[in-house]
Structure formats: C-alpha cells, structure tokens
Design an enzyme around this catalytic site. Sequence first.
Site, short mmCIF file in Angstrom:
data_model
loop_
_atom_site.label_atom_id
_atom_site.label_comp_id
_atom_site.label_asym_id
_atom_site.label_seq_id
_atom_site.Cartn_x
_atom_site.Cartn_y
_atom_site.Cartn_z
N SER A 142 0.83 -1.21 0.00
CA SER A 142 0.00 0.00 0.00
C SER A 142 0.85 1.25 0.00
O SER A 142 0.38 2.32 -0.33
CB SER A 142 -0.85 0.05 1.27
OG SER A 142 -1.63 -1.10 1.38
N HIS A 189 -0.88 -2.36 -7.31
CA HIS A 189 -1.62 -2.09 -6.07
C HIS A 189 -3.13 -2.09 -6.33
O HIS A 189 -3.63 -1.24 -7.06
CB HIS A 189 -1.17 -0.74 -5.50
CG HIS A 189 -1.84 -0.39 -4.22
ND1 HIS A 189 -2.23 0.87 -3.89
CD2 HIS A 189 -2.20 -1.18 -3.16
CE1 HIS A 189 -2.80 0.86 -2.70
NE2 HIS A 189 -2.80 -0.36 -2.24
N GLU A 247 -3.04 0.70 -9.18
CA GLU A 247 -1.90 1.60 -9.31
C GLU A 247 -0.70 0.76 -9.74
O GLU A 247 -0.38 -0.24 -9.09
CB GLU A 247 -1.60 2.29 -7.98
CG GLU A 247 -2.61 3.35 -7.60
CD GLU A 247 -2.32 4.00 -6.25
OE1 GLU A 247 -2.40 5.22 -6.15
OE2 GLU A 247 -2.02 3.26 -5.28
N ASN A 303 -3.42 6.32 -1.56
CA ASN A 303 -3.26 6.24 -0.11
C ASN A 303 -2.63 7.51 0.47
O ASN A 303 -2.87 7.85 1.63
CB ASN A 303 -2.42 5.02 0.29
CG ASN A 303 -3.25 3.76 0.28
OD1 ASN A 303 -4.48 3.82 0.28
ND2 ASN A 303 -2.60 2.62 0.25
N1 3HC Z 1 -15.88 -9.03 -2.02
C1 3HC Z 1 -16.46 -9.19 -3.21
N2 3HC Z 1 -17.48 -8.43 -3.64
C2 3HC Z 1 -17.97 -7.51 -2.80
C3 3HC Z 1 -17.43 -7.30 -1.52
C4 3HC Z 1 -16.34 -8.11 -1.14
N3 3HC Z 1 -15.76 -7.95 0.06
N4 3HC Z 1 -18.12 -6.28 -0.93
C5 3HC Z 1 -19.05 -5.89 -1.78
N5 3HC Z 1 -18.96 -6.62 -2.92
C6 3HC Z 1 -19.75 -6.45 -4.11
C7 3HC Z 1 -21.18 -6.87 -3.90
O1 3HC Z 1 -21.35 -8.25 -4.18
C8 3HC Z 1 -21.91 -6.01 -4.91
O2 3HC Z 1 -21.76 -6.57 -6.21
P1 3HC Z 1 -22.88 -6.37 -7.34
O3 3HC Z 1 -23.00 -4.92 -7.59
O4 3HC Z 1 -22.32 -7.14 -8.48
O5 3HC Z 1 -24.11 -6.97 -6.75
C9 3HC Z 1 -21.12 -4.69 -4.90
O6 3HC Z 1 -19.82 -5.03 -4.41
C10 3HC Z 1 -21.75 -3.67 -4.03
O7 3HC Z 1 -21.85 -4.22 -2.73
P2 3HC Z 1 -23.06 -4.00 -1.73
O8 3HC Z 1 -24.27 -3.60 -2.50
O9 3HC Z 1 -23.14 -5.14 -0.80
O10 3HC Z 1 -22.56 -2.84 -0.82
P3 3HC Z 1 -22.24 -1.34 -1.18
O11 3HC Z 1 -23.07 -0.81 -2.28
O12 3HC Z 1 -22.23 -0.68 0.13
O13 3HC Z 1 -20.74 -1.40 -1.73
C11 3HC Z 1 -18.44 -1.25 -1.44
C12 3HC Z 1 -19.72 -1.91 -0.98
C13 3HC Z 1 -18.16 -1.59 -2.88
C14 3HC Z 1 -17.33 -1.80 -0.56
C15 3HC Z 1 -18.61 0.31 -1.29
O14 3HC Z 1 -19.07 0.60 -0.02
C16 3HC Z 1 -17.34 1.08 -1.56
O15 3HC Z 1 -17.00 1.36 -2.69
N6 3HC Z 1 -16.63 1.47 -0.47
C17 3HC Z 1 -15.36 2.14 -0.56
C18 3HC Z 1 -14.28 1.13 -0.51
C19 3HC Z 1 -12.91 1.76 -0.60
O16 3HC Z 1 -12.72 2.94 -0.43
N7 3HC Z 1 -11.91 0.91 -0.89
C20 3HC Z 1 -10.55 1.35 -0.98
C21 3HC Z 1 -9.88 1.27 0.35
S1 3HC Z 1 -8.22 1.78 0.28
C22 3HC Z 1 -7.39 0.40 -0.19
O17 3HC Z 1 -7.92 -0.66 -0.37
C23 3HC Z 1 -5.96 0.59 -0.39
C24 3HC Z 1 -5.17 -0.14 0.65
O18 3HC Z 1 -3.85 -0.15 0.21
C25 3HC Z 1 -5.24 0.50 1.99
#
Ligand code: 3HC
Length: 502
Positions: A121, A142, A154, A192
């Site tokens: 990250s 990433h 990334e 990040n």
């Molecule tokens: N694994 C697989 N699929 C998942 C999942 C998981 N853990 N969580 C959600 N999904 C899928 C669902 O199945 C659904 O798929 P579909 O549209 O095909 O039906 C879709 O994602 C949307 O999920 P939900 O309807 O259950 O829930 P939300 O609409 O609340 O979406 C989310 C969930 C996609 C996680 C959304 O809340 C989001 O985009 N959050 C932001 C996440 C974020 O910022 N991530 C980056 C973090 S930083 C990082 O990772 C970098 C690291 O280096 C620190």
Amino acid sequence: MAQTFETVGVVGLGTMGAGIAEVFARSGRRVIGVEADDAALERGRGHLERSTGRAVAKGKLTEDAQREILGRVTLTTSRADLADADLVIEAIPEIMEFKRVLFADLDRVCKPSAVLATNTSSLSVTAIAAGTSRPGRVIGMHFFNPAPVMKLVEVIHTVVTDDGLADDIAALARSLGKTPITAGDRAGFVVNRLLLGYLNHACALLEAGVAGRDDIDAAMKLGVGLPMGPFTLLDLIGLDTSYEVCEVLFRETRDRRHAPAPVLRELVTAGLLGRKTGRGFYSYGEAAPATPEARQAASVSTVGIVGGGPEAATLATAVERAGFKPVVAESADLTPVGDADVVLALSDRPVVELAVRLPHPERLAGLHLVGDEVAEVASTVLTSPETTAAVHDLVQILDRTPVMCGDRAEFVVNALLYAYLNDAVRMLESGYASAGDIDTGMRLGCGYPAGPLEMLDAIGLEAVRDGLRALYAEYREPAFAPVPLLDQLVTAGVRSIREYAG
Ligand code: 3HC
C-alpha cells in the site's frame, strides 16, 4: 510484444490476496495461491469461496462458473510451486522486513523471466526491488479493497524498472477489467497518500472530541456522498494496515498529520483490527442500535435564525412548516432573536462570538447545512445541553441527519474535505501525478462520486481557499494553509483547476 502472464502466483491469501487471486482466476488465468501454513490456506480458501458465493447468491455468477473459477486456483504452502509462474504478486502484511525476505526467496524460486510484483500500500517498491537479483523486473501492482469490486490498479515503477514493464502491467490490469494509473515510487502512491491523510485526520477530530464516530461517518457519507464514512472505511481496510501506511507516510513526509493517531495504535495493540477481527471502530455481527425516532423539540416554540440570503429564508420557511415560529436576524443586529427559545447561527465558522452577544448565550448553536441531507450542529462551550438536544431534534424534524460537533472552524465536513482537497492540489503542484490520474485514482480506488480536483472545481476555488485559511487560523497546522498554487489561481481569477491543469 506485451507479455500476457498466463500463470499468476499470489502470495498471502488474506482479504487482499484472496481478492486478487479471484480477479485473476475470473480472467481465465491459472492462479497459484500460496500461504504460510495449512490454517492460513484454509482461511484463504474461505475468502475465495465466500466472495464468489456472494456473487452466486446475487445471481451474478452461476454455480458452474464459480466452480470453474475456483478450479483455476491451486492452493499450496510451498513457494517452490511458483517455479513456472509468469507473474507473482505478494500481498503479505505491510512490514518491510517480511517483504524483503519473501522477495529474496521468490527471486530464488521463480524463473528469471518472471515478474515479481508487490501489492504494498505504501512501502518503497525500490527498496523491495533492490533486495533481488532482478530489480528491473520488480514492480508495484496495487489493488483496492474489495479487489473484485474496485476498478483501480496503481502500477508503480521505480528508477530501475525495465523499459516497457509498467506498460505491460498496465495492459494486464486492463485485461482484468481494471483501470490502471501509473506513477513513480512515493510513500502512499497517489490514492493512499490522499486517503490516509484524510482518514487519520478523522481520527484526530474524534480524539479531540470535535465529533463522535457516528457523526463523522454520517457527515462524510451523507454530506459528501462518499460510499463510506472514514471509520467504516478504516475498519474495512484494516486498522493494522492503516496504521502501517500512516507510519510510512510520516517517515517520508514528516507531516504530523500522517503520524498515526493514538487511537489507531491503541486499537491495533488490543487486536481490534476492524472487520477482519470482528471489531475495530465498530463491532460486527451485532444488531445495529435502533435509530431514535425524531421527537418533538418539546420546549421550543420560537426559533431564531442568524444569517442572510436564500439559505436563511429557506430555513425559516422549513422551520415554519414544521410548526415553529421563525425570527430572523439578517444583520449584525441580533436583537430580533434575543428572546427566541433556540437560536441557529448559519455558519461553518465558530459561532461562540455571536453567542456572547446574546442575552441567553446558552440558547445558540451553529448550524451548517451540508448538501440536502445533513446539518452540522455546533455546540459552543456556552450552549446548554437542552439547546443541543432541541436543535438535534429540530434538525430531524426538518428531515436532515444531524451531525453533532464542537464549535471549531469548518466544523467536520469542510475540515476533512478541504484539507484533503488541499493535499490533492499539493500533489498536482509537485508534478507527481496529473489531474486526470488524481481524480481517476480517488473515483475508482475509493468509489468517490468525483475526484478531489473535480470536487474543488464544483465547490469553487475561492471558497475552499478561504475555508483553508480559516482552518489554518484555528488549528495552526501548516498543512492546512492553502498551497501556493491554489492561492495563486484564486488571485489570478482562474475558476477551474481541471481546466488550468488540462
Ligand atoms: N468481495 C467481493 N465483492 C464484494 C465485496 C467483497 N468484500 N463487498 C461488496 N462486494 C460487491 C457486492 O457483491 C456487490 O456486487 P454487485 O454490484 O455485483 O451486486 C457490490 O460489491 C456492491 O456491494 P453492496 O451492495 O453489498 O454494498 P455497497 O453498495 O455498500 O458497496 C463497497 C460496498 C463496494 C465496498 C462500497 O461501499 C465502496 O465502494 N466502499 C469504498 C471502498 C474503498 O474505499 N476501498 C478502498 C480502500 S483503500 C485500499 O484498499 C488501499 C489499501 O492499500 C489501503
């Protein structure tokens, strides 16, 4: 010709590694998933089965297709099984020493043409590459959590990456249905660097008592339209990872806003790492507490409003429609609201200076309307608990979510948002990433409705610059001072940073 990477190894099958393995298996590639021991391997298998199972349950994947995807993944505890892999991606914990040892081993086991990628990250890809005999074939790839969902990858090259390799990895990301952005090796890369500064800032506001966990989360989710509030997202990323990324950022920037907030350290030390351990800022698997019904703001009949313009007029109409009597003080003269039961000062700047001019200072709270759904309610040191409770209820009656906070410059939303926008302008000014890549990074990496530079244009450069000046004046935090580029664009009368930056 671009390499196609038919066989891909993934080392570490935690949340991220399992997600990455799924993404490659879904693209039709053969995947070798490696874990340290049988127990970890079983956990990895569980992640893969649950994630694809969720898609089956939603009717997005047939059971046959799920079987095919899982059938492409071989799980093993032996790194020697990676001998034929064309690409190996590492997704083990964010500890440099672990990564260096692993890469030395991969370097020994993998064929000379294999590319070794890290999903780190924030750690230095250059330092990881330097520990191998093939630094030119070591690169950052990433992904974002959840890897099967988030569209961004990334691609991080170093000063010694082989010519053309970053392009090949970007093409690979596209073949997975992802959008790549390519950048050099700086702590936190693009996303990040911006994201963790903001998340850590949210922790700082929490610790300073400016607002509570739920209020801050609601403010950013409902007020700004982000998919999750900062504490929900920290729990998703994992507090241990978040802590480590902040450490790395701080080591490079020496910006104290990147120094991990003490609450992160405390939670991590207690083993409360977020969703993956069932508890972090929130507890998982428990029924959510019921949202209290909006009560009638019992003792209130007259509502004073301090402020002018259409916002005050709209608020007065809404207050009247809700059955209260509005009285408005549009000018510096506060006499009209002196006897009101509660007084709402429309502002996002400290309002205590207005309170001290009233005969009943305890009846005044600051009110900042954010978008269509949220109202920040700022209580001063003089505001009585009765007033705070009444304004909370009143805001609910007005059909908005109240965000209760302290009387500090820019309250919650703009404090977090403007500092983050300033960081994005700083990144643009430094030449590290283009405006397009910065915006794409945050939109696709974190699911934001718009990138920071797009948000800045939508809010207005001058409003953000002025908000940053107020933030700086309040907290004296050097990083809150508007970056010179923003200041100069405002002075020059430029209205769109995206247009300026192309
Ligand atoms: N694994 C697989 N699929 C998942 C999942 C998981 N853990 N969580 C959600 N999904 C899928 C669902 O199945 C659904 O798929 P579909 O549209 O095909 O039906 C879709 O994602 C949307 O999920 P939900 O309807 O259950 O829930 P939300 O609409 O609340 O979406 C989310 C969930 C996609 C996680 C959304 O809340 C989001 O985009 N959050 C932001 C996440 C974020 O910022 N991530 C980056 C973090 S930083 C990082 O990772 C970098 C690291 O280096 C620190």
